[in-house]
Design an enzyme around this catalytic site. Sequence first.
Site, mmCIF file in Angstrom:
data_model
loop_
_atom_site.group_PDB
_atom_site.id
_atom_site.type_symbol
_atom_site.label_atom_id
_atom_site.label_comp_id
_atom_site.label_asym_id
_atom_site.label_seq_id
_atom_site.Cartn_x
_atom_site.Cartn_y
_atom_site.Cartn_z
ATOM 1 N N LYS A 182 43.169 32.335 28.508
ATOM 2 C CA LYS A 182 43.997 31.314 27.879
ATOM 3 C C LYS A 182 44.574 30.376 28.934
ATOM 4 C CE LYS A 182 47.532 30.675 24.648
ATOM 5 N NZ LYS A 182 48.921 31.028 24.477
ATOM 6 N N LYS A 205 36.261 33.609 34.276
ATOM 7 C CA LYS A 205 36.369 34.405 33.035
ATOM 8 C C LYS A 205 37.113 33.625 31.963
ATOM 9 C CE LYS A 205 40.766 36.532 33.970
ATOM 10 N NZ LYS A 205 41.739 37.492 33.581
ATOM 11 N N LYS A 246 47.802 34.272 41.166
ATOM 12 C CA LYS A 246 48.998 33.743 40.485
ATOM 13 C C LYS A 246 49.890 33.001 41.479
ATOM 14 C CE LYS A 246 48.780 35.347 36.166
ATOM 15 N NZ LYS A 246 47.990 34.620 35.291
HETATM 16 P P1 TYM Z 1 45.056 40.975 29.307
HETATM 17 O O1 TYM Z 1 46.085 40.882 28.233
HETATM 18 O O2 TYM Z 1 44.911 39.850 30.247
HETATM 19 O O3 TYM Z 1 43.661 41.272 28.660
HETATM 20 C C1 TYM Z 1 43.513 42.331 27.739
HETATM 21 C C2 TYM Z 1 42.165 42.997 27.923
HETATM 22 O O4 TYM Z 1 41.132 42.031 27.723
HETATM 23 C C3 TYM Z 1 40.280 42.013 28.853
HETATM 24 N N1 TYM Z 1 39.836 40.635 29.104
HETATM 25 C C4 TYM Z 1 38.578 40.315 29.399
HETATM 26 N N2 TYM Z 1 37.480 41.077 29.526
HETATM 27 C C5 TYM Z 1 36.332 40.445 29.806
HETATM 28 N N3 TYM Z 1 36.230 39.082 29.951
HETATM 29 C C6 TYM Z 1 37.301 38.300 29.829
HETATM 30 N N4 TYM Z 1 37.193 36.984 29.942
HETATM 31 C C7 TYM Z 1 38.551 38.909 29.543
HETATM 32 N N5 TYM Z 1 39.803 38.432 29.350
HETATM 33 C C8 TYM Z 1 40.572 39.503 29.085
HETATM 34 C C9 TYM Z 1 41.097 42.503 30.021
HETATM 35 O O5 TYM Z 1 40.285 43.055 31.022
HETATM 36 C C10 TYM Z 1 41.970 43.546 29.331
HETATM 37 O O6 TYM Z 1 41.301 44.776 29.254
HETATM 38 N N6 TYM Z 1 47.263 44.050 32.425
HETATM 39 C C11 TYM Z 1 46.502 44.002 31.219
HETATM 40 C C12 TYM Z 1 47.207 44.653 30.041
HETATM 41 C C13 TYM Z 1 47.717 45.994 30.347
HETATM 42 C C14 TYM Z 1 46.946 47.197 30.440
HETATM 43 C C15 TYM Z 1 47.861 48.207 30.767
HETATM 44 C C16 TYM Z 1 45.600 47.475 30.270
HETATM 45 C C17 TYM Z 1 49.001 46.319 30.610
HETATM 46 N N7 TYM Z 1 49.106 47.643 30.865
HETATM 47 C C18 TYM Z 1 47.467 49.550 30.955
HETATM 48 C C19 TYM Z 1 45.189 48.803 30.437
HETATM 49 C C20 TYM Z 1 46.113 49.799 30.769
HETATM 50 C C21 TYM Z 1 46.245 42.549 30.899
HETATM 51 O O7 TYM Z 1 46.946 41.674 31.297
HETATM 52 O O8 TYM Z 1 45.235 42.330 30.101
#
Ligand code: TYM
Length: 333
Positions: free
Chosen positions: A198, A195, A112
């Site tokens: 968005k 990966k 980032k």
């Molecule tokens: P976020 O919102 O970016 O993504 C949500 C979930 O989707 C998974 N994910 C993917 N998995 C595989 N391939 C991809 N291309 C892909 N894009 C997204 C992410 O691994 C995630 O599981 N920090 C987290 C949200 C969060 C969270 C937490 C998760 C906040 N607090 C506590 C677990 C526990 C996030 O930004 O995910």
Amino acid sequence: MKEVVVSGIRPTGKLHLGNFFGAFKNFLTLQEQYDSYFFIADYHSLTTHPTPGDLKGSVKRVLAEYIALGLDPEKCTIYLQSDVPQTAELYLFLNMNAYLGELERVTSFKEKARTQPNNINAGLLTYPVLMAADILLHRGVKVPVGKDQEQHLEMSRTFANRFNRLYNCDFFPEPQAVSLGDNLVKVPGLTDSGKMSKSAGEADTIYLNEEASVLNKKIMRAVTDSGPAEAGAPRSSAVQNLFDLMALVSSPETIEFFDNQHKAGGIRYGDFKKQLATDMELFIAPLREKIDAMLGNEKLLDEIAAFGAEKARKNAQETMRQVRDIIGFSNKY
Ligand code: TYM
């Protein structure tokens, strides 16, 4: 007592295929067997400074998607992170024992800092601490996430263990990243950017309610290469991505067919993508229908959010009562 599962998704618009196969699909199975907490990570989304209108819209949308795609408020606790302010209190406590050096070394922070040098805010730096607070607030042990969150889970373990050591207690369990397959999943995007995400742009991303015509266009425009140079030539990363996507939605026979064509050096990417688009549409169509039907259901969504918030807060209050006690704060007044 059942083991506790915790996970969340940031509301940044709508859910995409990466969210589904990386995380959500596992939520659906885990809600059947565990004491599960699935939230919408709206505090986390503030690192990118959404307008209040956009934030509200995204939160509502993701909640509608959670319900439309099968999360059941009777089986798991579904809530908005910001409805449980105890999260912020635990985040503050954990921040006191999170060190600049270790936070600066986190891959997602470095990434980032590189890609958005004009907005390297403290929320980005302490993002893994907020995640740890989400999980530890419910004393979660299983955290269904995609591969990209693995390092964050390692940090959660570090913070849990550090708290236990510092206060000479055994209060927080060690949370583990889980996937119901053998490995944590990484779903690739359509533009060979790594990966699916968005932030890699609209052309990279397949949304769970993608319109058939848009879906077709996106897949037909997906990045490939100029074709295998000879029989047996290895797949380029762009072509491997499309095979990986195909593995999610196509039959083994279809995959084998195109794999053989590639191996023989004679694959026609136009046909390959057309098949992928057809199979993807078959996968997406029922999801799209369910999501669209749920979107207008505002009253039901409000009721579900209120019900979940109350359950989550109750559990969070009990954890924080004990945490405050361990730290040496008064719980009296
Ligand atoms: P976020 O919102 O970016 O993504 C949500 C979930 O989707 C998974 N994910 C993917 N998995 C595989 N391939 C991809 N291309 C892909 N894009 C997204 C992410 O691994 C995630 O599981 N920090 C987290 C949200 C969060 C969270 C937490 C998760 C906040 N607090 C506590 C677990 C526990 C996030 O930004 O995910």
